[in-house]
Design a protein around this motif. Structure first.
Motif, PDB file in Angstrom:
ATOM      1  N   GLN A  77     -12.163  -5.049  -8.677  1.00 33.84           N
ATOM      2  CA  GLN A  77     -11.235  -4.449  -9.492  1.00 33.84           C
ATOM      3  C   GLN A  77     -10.588  -5.343 -10.398  1.00 33.84           C
ATOM      4  O   GLN A  77      -9.907  -6.252  -9.517  1.00 33.84           O
ATOM      5  N   THR A  83      -3.730   1.944  -5.378  1.00 30.20           N
ATOM      6  CA  THR A  83      -4.755   2.225  -4.588  1.00 30.20           C
ATOM      7  C   THR A  83      -5.744   2.995  -5.212  1.00 30.20           C
ATOM      8  O   THR A  83      -7.030   2.991  -4.770  1.00 30.20           O
ATOM      9  N   GLU A 158       5.677   8.072  -1.752  1.00 30.69           N
ATOM     10  CA  GLU A 158       5.968   6.673  -1.578  1.00 30.69           C
ATOM     11  C   GLU A 158       7.439   6.467  -1.304  1.00 30.69           C
ATOM     12  O   GLU A 158       8.220   7.064  -1.994  1.00 30.69           O
ATOM     13  N   ASN A 173       2.305   7.254   6.428  1.00 33.27           N
ATOM     14  CA  ASN A 173       0.764   7.093   5.980  1.00 33.27           C
ATOM     15  C   ASN A 173       0.485   5.627   6.389  1.00 33.27           C
ATOM     16  O   ASN A 173       0.948   4.637   5.936  1.00 33.27           O
TER      17      ASN A 173
HETATM   18  C1  UD1 Z   1       0.072   1.995   0.804  1.00 31.85           C
HETATM   19  C2  UD1 Z   1       0.233   3.378   0.742  1.00 31.85           C
HETATM   20  C3  UD1 Z   1       1.448   3.793   1.566  1.00 31.85           C
HETATM   21  C4  UD1 Z   1       1.119   3.555   3.103  1.00 31.85           C
HETATM   22  C5  UD1 Z   1       0.955   2.004   3.373  1.00 31.85           C
HETATM   23  C6  UD1 Z   1       0.336   1.577   4.514  1.00 31.85           C
HETATM   24  C7  UD1 Z   1      -0.210   4.084  -1.530  1.00 31.85           C
HETATM   25  C8  UD1 Z   1       0.074   4.127  -2.976  1.00 31.85           C
HETATM   26  N1  UD1 Z   1       0.529   3.692  -0.528  1.00 31.85           N
HETATM   27  O1  UD1 Z   1       1.213   1.229   0.388  1.00 31.85           O
HETATM   28  O2  UD1 Z   1       1.458   5.301   1.559  1.00 31.85           O
HETATM   29  O3  UD1 Z   1       2.193   3.836   3.747  1.00 31.85           O
HETATM   30  O4  UD1 Z   1      -0.250   1.671   2.201  1.00 31.85           O
HETATM   31  O5  UD1 Z   1       0.170   0.361   4.691  1.00 31.85           O
HETATM   32  O6  UD1 Z   1      -1.631   4.126  -1.534  1.00 31.85           O
HETATM   33  N2  UD1 Z   1      -5.216  -2.422  -3.073  1.00 31.85           N
HETATM   34  C9  UD1 Z   1      -5.983  -2.885  -3.820  1.00 31.85           C
HETATM   35  N3  UD1 Z   1      -5.696  -2.786  -5.166  1.00 31.85           N
HETATM   36  C10 UD1 Z   1      -4.584  -2.317  -5.644  1.00 31.85           C
HETATM   37  C11 UD1 Z   1      -3.542  -2.158  -4.740  1.00 31.85           C
HETATM   38  C12 UD1 Z   1      -3.883  -2.045  -3.322  1.00 31.85           C
HETATM   39  O7  UD1 Z   1      -7.084  -3.254  -3.498  1.00 31.85           O
HETATM   40  O8  UD1 Z   1      -4.447  -2.144  -6.811  1.00 31.85           O
HETATM   41  C13 UD1 Z   1      -5.367  -2.700  -1.541  1.00 31.85           C
HETATM   42  C14 UD1 Z   1      -4.604  -3.791  -0.990  1.00 31.85           C
HETATM   43  O9  UD1 Z   1      -5.264  -5.036  -0.958  1.00 31.85           O
HETATM   44  C15 UD1 Z   1      -4.116  -3.252   0.527  1.00 31.85           C
HETATM   45  C16 UD1 Z   1      -4.422  -1.828   0.099  1.00 31.85           C
HETATM   46  O10 UD1 Z   1      -5.122  -1.467  -0.847  1.00 31.85           O
HETATM   47  O11 UD1 Z   1      -5.403  -3.480   1.307  1.00 31.85           O
HETATM   48  C17 UD1 Z   1      -2.970  -1.211   0.264  1.00 31.85           C
HETATM   49  O12 UD1 Z   1      -2.098  -1.458  -0.843  1.00 31.85           O
HETATM   50  P1  UD1 Z   1      -0.665  -2.017  -0.746  1.00 31.85           P
HETATM   51  O13 UD1 Z   1      -0.141  -2.654  -2.070  1.00 31.85           O
HETATM   52  O14 UD1 Z   1      -0.555  -2.950   0.356  1.00 31.85           O
HETATM   53  O15 UD1 Z   1       0.124  -0.523  -0.507  1.00 31.85           O
HETATM   54  P2  UD1 Z   1       1.392  -0.295   0.149  1.00 31.85           P
HETATM   55  O16 UD1 Z   1       2.542  -0.288  -0.869  1.00 31.85           O
HETATM   56  O17 UD1 Z   1       1.391  -0.985   1.462  1.00 31.85           O
END
Ligand code: UD1
Ligand code: MG
Length: 452
Positions: A77, A83, A158, A173
């Motif tokens: 990515q 996400t 969110e 979530n």
């Molecule tokens: C996300 C969820 C939220 C949930 C929480 C649980 C979304 C929008 N939100 O929020 O509802 O309660 O996780 O912990 O999905 N990642 C990527 N690329 C990106 C963004 C994220 O690979 O562009 C991966 C991150 O490395 C991580 C996961 O996705 O492993 C979650 O991303 P993170 O930014 O931590 O989301 P949260 O804000 O925690």
């Protein structure tokens, strides 16, 4: 009916809050990276196809993914735009897959296969989308699960985009989601980034699926199971939770842990029945302990096999390649590396056994050293069955001690010793009768004369 499953594991996060040179998902719990745990989970629940999404330049993460799951496809990515964008990095895999889609976060390493089966089971019961949720003690920044009166999921909001009333919801979530859609890309491609973070939220898929007439289900699990690791404190918390589980499982399977909270197991530790483990024992990866063996206090084991009925420690160190037969005794301050000991062999005190073999029922005396290293190369020491190595002997490898041979105490053995021989390497004892008595008398007289 379950369908072929494509699991997409999101591992692109750098994890800046870890303050580490190592990408977050390579940090270890019970001797295995978080990514390794999540890949094992995905494989355990029958992920037919695996896709891992990493960030640019994360070669170590790619390598770890392929080491743990050679059949996985790794996608990059380029920019972390949320996400949904991360899942879409695996577009090619999704497009080429006819079946269910399952999304896991690589920084959420404690989810159990039972929970995943429950979640996927919802798809079999007709849900188009199933989300793993939990009751949060402190909902904080988690996405909130907004449910309808019939218990189905209407949307995920969110925290940053939630109204005050929505923020009061404690149902959250976990991030884990499963989809049964004819065209998942159609839904994912429709997700926009008009929100507080300007990110493409995977969670928006819920409202889109609903709008398309699909049912979205929630499966609940314990909050501990979905602990996400973002900083070292959470890493330690995840480790503690993992250990608590593993100890309970070991005890349920017939292992005695005298002080369970002081025993540290690895992800692949195998303990037989009636194994007894005393306090403060650490298992690194790759250890198997057979039935009835005893690991005494303060021992450290790694890459070792302990045979049935064997006794290890207290204060013993077994390093990779230590293979102990039945009823072997390895005592205090003994280090064993890359040495196989036959049944009934003993090394009870203060020894280093490195690179070689010890035959069955051989006895290695206190303070024996296998001198295996000449500063450049490692060499082997082979001690035959029933041999007796006297205390404080140095066996300079490469060297072979035949079956049943004796080594006199204090010897430095540099040449092979034939079976049933005695080898001694020390100067003959010189004894002077009456010398000590004469010496003491003379010195006492001298001291008395000085004192006047
Ligand atoms: C996300 C969820 C939220 C949930 C929480 C649980 C979304 C929008 N939100 O929020 O509802 O309660 O996780 O912990 O999905 N990642 C990527 N690329 C990106 C963004 C994220 O690979 O562009 C991966 C991150 O490395 C991580 C996961 O996705 O492993 C979650 O991303 P993170 O930014 O931590 O989301 P949260 O804000 O925690
Ligand atoms: Mg997160």
């Amino acid at each position: 009916m379950s369908r072929p499953l494509l699991t997409v594991i999101l591992a692109a996060g750098k994890g800046t809050r870890m303050r580490s040179e190592l990408p977050k998902v390579l940090h270890r719990i019970a001797g295995r990276s978080m990514l390794g745990h999540v890949l094992a989970l995905a494989q355990g629940v029958g992920g037919d196809r695996l896709a891992v999404v990493v960030g640019p330049g994360m070669e170590a993460v790619r390598a770890e993914a392929l080491a743990a799951a050679p059949q996985a496809t790794v996608f990059v990515q380029e920019n972390q735009r949320g996400t949904a964008d991360a899942v879409l990095a695996a577009r090619e895999a999704i497009a080429g897959h006819a079946g269910d889609l399952f999304v896991l976060f690589a920084d959420t390493p404690l989810i159990t296969p039972e929970t995943v089966r429950k979640l996927l089971g919802e798809l079999d019961r007709g849900a188009a989308l199933a989300v793993l949720g939990f009751e949060a003690r402190d909902p904080g920044s988690y996405g909130r699960l907004l449910t309808a009166a019939d218990g189905t999921l209407e949307a995920i909001r969110e925290a940053k985009d939630a109204s005050e009333a929505e923020r009061a919801v404690r149902l959250c979530n976990s991030g884990v989601m499963a989809f049964r859609l004819d065209a998942p890309l159609d839904v994912l491609d429709r997700i926009g980034n008009d929100n507080a973070k300007g990110e493409f939220y995977l969670t928006d898929a819920v409202a889109l699926v609903r709008a398309g007439g699909g049912r979205a289900a929630v499966v609940l699990c314990d909050e501990d199971e979905v602990l996400g690791v973002n900083a070292r404190g959470e890493l330690a918390q995840a480790e503690a939770l993992w250990q608590r589980r593993a100890r309970a499982r070991a005890m349920a399977e017939g292992v005695t842990l005298i002080a369970p909270e002081t025993v540290w197991l690895a992800f692949d530790t195998v303990l037989g029945r009636d194994v007894v483990i005393e306090p403060n024992v650490f298992f690194g990866p790759g250890v198997r302990v057979d039935d009835g063996a005893e690991i005494k206090a303060n021992s450290h084991l790694e890459g070792a096999h302990v045979g049935a009925g064997a006794r290890v420690g207290p204060f013993a160190r077994l390093r990779p390649g230590a293979v102990l037969g039945r009823d072997v005794h390895i005592g205090n301050f003994v280090e064993v590396k890359n040495v196989a000991l036959g049944d009934g062999a003993k090394a009870n005190h203060l020894s280093y056994l490195g690179d070689g073999s010890v035959g069955s029922n051989a006895n290695i005396g206190a303070g024996t050293i296998f001198c295996n290293y000449d500063g450049f190369f490692k060499h082997r020491t082979e001690v035959g069955a029933g041999a007796f190595v006297g205390s404080n002997s140095a066996l300079v490898a490469p060297v072979k001690i035949g079956d049943g041979a004796y080594i006199g105490s204090g010897s430095v053995i540099t040449k092979d010793v034939a079976a049933d021989s005695l080898a001694l390497e020390r100067s003959a004892q010189d004894e002077r009768p009456g010398w000590a008595l004469k010496f003491r008398t003379m010195m006492a007289r001298r001291k008395a004369a000085k004192g006047k």
